[in-house]
Design a protein around this motif. Structure first.
Motif, PDB file in Angstrom:
ATOM      1  N   ASP A   1     -10.208  70.492 -32.569  1.00 48.54           N
ATOM      2  CA  ASP A   1      -8.773  70.776 -32.577  1.00 48.54           C
ATOM      3  C   ASP A   1      -8.400  71.452 -31.261  1.00 48.54           C
ATOM      4  O   ASP A   1      -8.925  72.524 -30.940  1.00 48.54           O
ATOM      5  CB  ASP A   1      -8.430  71.698 -33.754  1.00 48.54           C
ATOM      6  CG  ASP A   1      -6.934  71.876 -33.917  1.00 48.54           C
ATOM      7  OD1 ASP A   1      -6.292  72.394 -32.974  1.00 48.54           O
ATOM      8  OD2 ASP A   1      -6.392  71.508 -34.972  1.00 48.54           O
ATOM      9  N   PRO A   2      -7.496  70.867 -30.471  1.00 49.05           N
ATOM     10  CA  PRO A   2      -7.193  71.428 -29.149  1.00 49.05           C
ATOM     11  C   PRO A   2      -6.670  72.858 -29.178  1.00 49.05           C
ATOM     12  O   PRO A   2      -7.073  73.685 -28.358  1.00 49.05           O
ATOM     13  CB  PRO A   2      -6.142  70.466 -28.590  1.00 49.05           C
ATOM     14  CG  PRO A   2      -6.321  69.204 -29.337  1.00 49.05           C
ATOM     15  CD  PRO A   2      -6.772  69.605 -30.704  1.00 49.05           C
ATOM     16  N   LEU A   3      -5.770  73.172 -30.113  1.00 44.19           N
ATOM     17  CA  LEU A   3      -5.200  74.511 -30.138  1.00 44.19           C
ATOM     18  C   LEU A   3      -6.246  75.557 -30.502  1.00 44.19           C
ATOM     19  O   LEU A   3      -6.197  76.698 -30.018  1.00 44.19           O
ATOM     20  CB  LEU A   3      -4.024  74.574 -31.113  1.00 44.19           C
ATOM     21  CG  LEU A   3      -3.179  75.851 -31.084  1.00 44.19           C
ATOM     22  CD1 LEU A   3      -2.664  76.152 -29.688  1.00 44.19           C
ATOM     23  CD2 LEU A   3      -2.031  75.750 -32.066  1.00 44.19           C
TER      24      LEU A   3
ATOM     25  N   ARG B   1     -18.822  66.834 -19.595  1.00 45.28           N
ATOM     26  CA  ARG B   1     -18.306  65.534 -20.023  1.00 45.28           C
ATOM     27  C   ARG B   1     -16.868  65.676 -20.496  1.00 45.28           C
ATOM     28  O   ARG B   1     -16.396  66.780 -20.772  1.00 45.28           O
ATOM     29  CB  ARG B   1     -19.153  64.921 -21.141  1.00 45.28           C
ATOM     30  CG  ARG B   1     -19.072  65.638 -22.499  1.00 45.28           C
ATOM     31  CD  ARG B   1     -19.982  64.951 -23.514  1.00 45.28           C
ATOM     32  NE  ARG B   1     -19.911  65.555 -24.840  1.00 45.28           N
ATOM     33  CZ  ARG B   1     -19.161  65.095 -25.848  1.00 45.28           C
ATOM     34  NH1 ARG B   1     -18.386  64.026 -25.667  1.00 45.28           N
ATOM     35  NH2 ARG B   1     -19.157  65.686 -27.030  1.00 45.28           N
ATOM     36  N   GLU B   2     -16.178  64.560 -20.579  1.00 43.35           N
ATOM     37  CA  GLU B   2     -14.866  64.513 -21.205  1.00 43.35           C
ATOM     38  C   GLU B   2     -15.061  64.493 -22.722  1.00 43.35           C
ATOM     39  O   GLU B   2     -15.832  63.676 -23.228  1.00 43.35           O
ATOM     40  CB  GLU B   2     -14.098  63.262 -20.775  1.00 43.35           C
ATOM     41  CG  GLU B   2     -13.747  63.227 -19.297  1.00 43.35           C
ATOM     42  CD  GLU B   2     -12.685  64.237 -18.925  1.00 43.35           C
ATOM     43  OE1 GLU B   2     -11.776  64.461 -19.744  1.00 43.35           O
ATOM     44  OE2 GLU B   2     -12.769  64.810 -17.820  1.00 43.35           O
ATOM     45  N   VAL B   3     -14.392  65.379 -23.414  1.00 44.50           N
ATOM     46  CA  VAL B   3     -14.535  65.470 -24.864  1.00 44.50           C
ATOM     47  C   VAL B   3     -13.186  65.146 -25.494  1.00 44.50           C
ATOM     48  O   VAL B   3     -12.180  65.796 -25.198  1.00 44.50           O
ATOM     49  CB  VAL B   3     -15.007  66.862 -25.303  1.00 44.50           C
ATOM     50  CG1 VAL B   3     -15.317  66.862 -26.800  1.00 44.50           C
ATOM     51  CG2 VAL B   3     -16.245  67.286 -24.506  1.00 44.50           C
ATOM     52  N   VAL B   4     -13.161  64.137 -26.338  1.00 46.14           N
ATOM     53  CA  VAL B   4     -11.922  63.677 -26.965  1.00 46.14           C
ATOM     54  C   VAL B   4     -11.656  64.470 -28.237  1.00 46.14           C
ATOM     55  O   VAL B   4     -12.518  64.563 -29.117  1.00 46.14           O
ATOM     56  CB  VAL B   4     -11.984  62.174 -27.288  1.00 46.14           C
ATOM     57  CG1 VAL B   4     -10.667  61.704 -27.906  1.00 46.14           C
ATOM     58  CG2 VAL B   4     -12.287  61.372 -26.027  1.00 46.14           C
ATOM     59  N   SER B   5     -10.479  65.053 -28.321  1.00 48.13           N
ATOM     60  CA  SER B   5     -10.106  65.837 -29.495  1.00 48.13           C
ATOM     61  C   SER B   5      -9.708  64.906 -30.644  1.00 48.13           C
ATOM     62  O   SER B   5      -9.643  63.684 -30.493  1.00 48.13           O
ATOM     63  CB  SER B   5      -8.952  66.776 -29.161  1.00 48.13           C
ATOM     64  OG  SER B   5      -7.725  66.058 -29.107  1.00 48.13           O
ATOM     65  N   GLY B   6      -9.398  65.515 -31.766  1.00 47.47           N
ATOM     66  CA  GLY B   6      -8.920  64.746 -32.907  1.00 47.47           C
ATOM     67  C   GLY B   6      -7.406  64.657 -32.961  1.00 47.47           C
ATOM     68  O   GLY B   6      -6.846  64.182 -33.948  1.00 47.47           O
ATOM     69  N   THR B   7      -6.730  65.098 -31.923  1.00 50.73           N
ATOM     70  CA  THR B   7      -5.272  65.101 -31.892  1.00 50.73           C
ATOM     71  C   THR B   7      -4.760  64.134 -30.836  1.00 50.73           C
ATOM     72  O   THR B   7      -4.760  64.438 -29.642  1.00 50.73           O
ATOM     73  CB  THR B   7      -4.735  66.519 -31.602  1.00 50.73           C
ATOM     74  OG1 THR B   7      -5.226  67.423 -32.591  1.00 50.73           O
ATOM     75  CG2 THR B   7      -3.211  66.534 -31.609  1.00 50.73           C
ATOM     76  N   GLY B   8      -4.385  62.951 -31.251  1.00 52.67           N
ATOM     77  CA  GLY B   8      -3.747  61.992 -30.359  1.00 52.67           C
ATOM     78  C   GLY B   8      -4.588  61.535 -29.189  1.00 52.67           C
ATOM     79  O   GLY B   8      -4.045  61.082 -28.179  1.00 52.67           O
TER      80      GLY B   8
ATOM     81  N   PRO C   1     -14.416  75.986 -32.195  1.00 51.28           N
ATOM     82  CA  PRO C   1     -13.171  75.581 -32.850  1.00 51.28           C
ATOM     83  C   PRO C   1     -13.453  74.721 -34.078  1.00 51.28           C
ATOM     84  O   PRO C   1     -14.600  74.343 -34.338  1.00 51.28           O
ATOM     85  CB  PRO C   1     -12.475  74.755 -31.768  1.00 51.28           C
ATOM     86  CG  PRO C   1     -13.618  74.132 -31.018  1.00 51.28           C
ATOM     87  CD  PRO C   1     -14.718  75.168 -31.019  1.00 51.28           C
ATOM     88  N   GLY C   2     -12.408  74.414 -34.803  1.00 54.66           N
ATOM     89  CA  GLY C   2     -12.528  73.464 -35.893  1.00 54.66           C
ATOM     90  C   GLY C   2     -12.214  72.061 -35.414  1.00 54.66           C
ATOM     91  O   GLY C   2     -12.112  71.797 -34.212  1.00 54.66           O
TER      92      GLY C   2
ATOM     93  N   GLY D   1     -11.585  75.671 -38.825  1.00 55.79           N
ATOM     94  CA  GLY D   1     -12.745  75.019 -39.414  1.00 55.79           C
ATOM     95  C   GLY D   1     -14.037  75.207 -38.660  1.00 55.79           C
ATOM     96  O   GLY D   1     -15.080  74.682 -39.076  1.00 55.79           O
ATOM     97  N   GLY D   2     -14.029  75.980 -37.575  1.00 57.46           N
ATOM     98  CA  GLY D   2     -15.273  76.253 -36.880  1.00 57.46           C
ATOM     99  C   GLY D   2     -16.271  76.973 -37.765  1.00 57.46           C
ATOM    100  O   GLY D   2     -17.485  76.720 -37.708  1.00 57.46           O
TER     101      GLY D   2
END
Length: 230
Positions: A12-14, A45-52, A73-74, A133-134
C-alpha cells in the motif's frame, strides 16, 4: 536512527510514503539524526504497489541486522478472507489492482522477506514497525505469536487467530515492535517514533509542518490495568 521501509509487490503506497515523509522531515530538523530509505528483500528494483499500478523504487536490499528501524507496510487490494483466491492469474506474475489483500500478503511470504524479518526481530538493536496490514504479514509468517500489536480494524480477528494479542489502538508500543492501525496511522506512527527516539520537540515541529494532529493514545504495557472491559 536509520529507517528501512520495506516494499513488496502489492504494498500500500500510503503505508510506506506517510512514515517516509515524516521520518525524512525529522532528519531535516535534526541535522541528519534520522535517515530513511526504501528497500526490498530482493535489492534495488521497481516495486509495483497494489494501488493503480503505482511503482516506487527500492534503492537497496533490506539489511535485517542494521541498527535502527525496519518498517513494514500492508498491502493494497480487495478485502477478502485469508483463503480467498484471485479471480485471475496474471502471466507476468505482477500484482493486479483487483487481487485480494490476503493473496498479496501470502505472495510476499513466498519471498525471502519472512526470513529477513525474523532476523530483524531477533536483533536487539532493531525496532520493527508496521502500518496497517504489515502486522498481519508478520503474523501470517508466525513472527508475532504472543506479542501485542494492532492493524487495520478489518484485520484484527485475523491477528488474534494467529496468536497475537490484538489491541484496538492507533499505535501499540510493544518494545522492539511498534505497530499502527489503518492506513493513515502511518503518520502517527512516524511522529511517535520521532518522539520516542529524538524527543517531543522534533516530533512537534514535524507535526506542525504537516498540519497534522496525532490521533489516539499510544498503547503501552504500563500503568494500572483496567478492572473491566468497555
Amino acid at each position: 536512527m536509520h529507517a528501512q521501509i520495506v516494499l513488496f509487490d502489492g504494498f500500500d503506497p500510503l503505508d510506506a510514503i506517510a512514515p517516509f515523509e515524516v521520518l525524512h522531515a525529522g532528519g531535516a530538523f535534526s541535522d541528519g539524526a534520522v535517515s530513511v530509505e526504501l528497500v526490498s528483500a530482493e535489492g534495488p528494483r521497481e516495486v509495483v504497489s497494489g494501488t493503480g499500478g503505482l511503482a516506487l523504487r527500492a534503492t537497496a536490499a533490506l539489511a535485517p541486522e542494521r541498527p535502527g528501524l525496519i518498517l513494514v507496510p500492508g498491502a493494497s487490494g480487495r478485502v477478502g478472507a485469508p483463503d480467498d483466491v484471485p479471480d485471475h492469474d496474471p502471466a507476468d506474475g505482477r500484482p493486479q489492482p483487483e487481487e485480494f489483500v490476503s493473496v498479496l500478503l501470502a505472495r510476499a511470504l513466498t519471498t525471502d522477506l519472512p526470513v529477513l524479518l525474523k532476523a530483524a526481530l531477533d536483533c536487539p538493536e532493531v525496532t520493527v514497525g508496521t502500518v496497517c496490514g504489515g502486522s498481519l504479514l508478520l503474523a501470517m509468517a508466525g513472527l508475532l505469536e504472543g506479542r501485542r500489536a494492532t492493524s487495520h480494524h478489518l484485520a484484527m480477528d485475523a491477528l488474534g487467530a494467529a496468536g497475537v494479542h490484538a489491541v484496538r489502538a492507533r499505535v501499540v508500543d510493544d518494545g522492539d515492535l511498534v505497530t499502527a492501525a489503518g492506513v493513515t496511522s502511518g503518520l502517527d506512527l512516524g511522529l511517535y517514533l520521532l518522539e520516542r527516539e529524538l524527543g517531543p520537540r522534533i516530533a512537534h515541529v514535524v507535526e506542525d509542518l504537516f498540519a497534522h494532529e496525532r490521533r489516539g493514545t499510544v498503547w503501552r504495557d504500563e500503568g494500572m490495568a483496567p478492572t473491566a472491559q468497555p
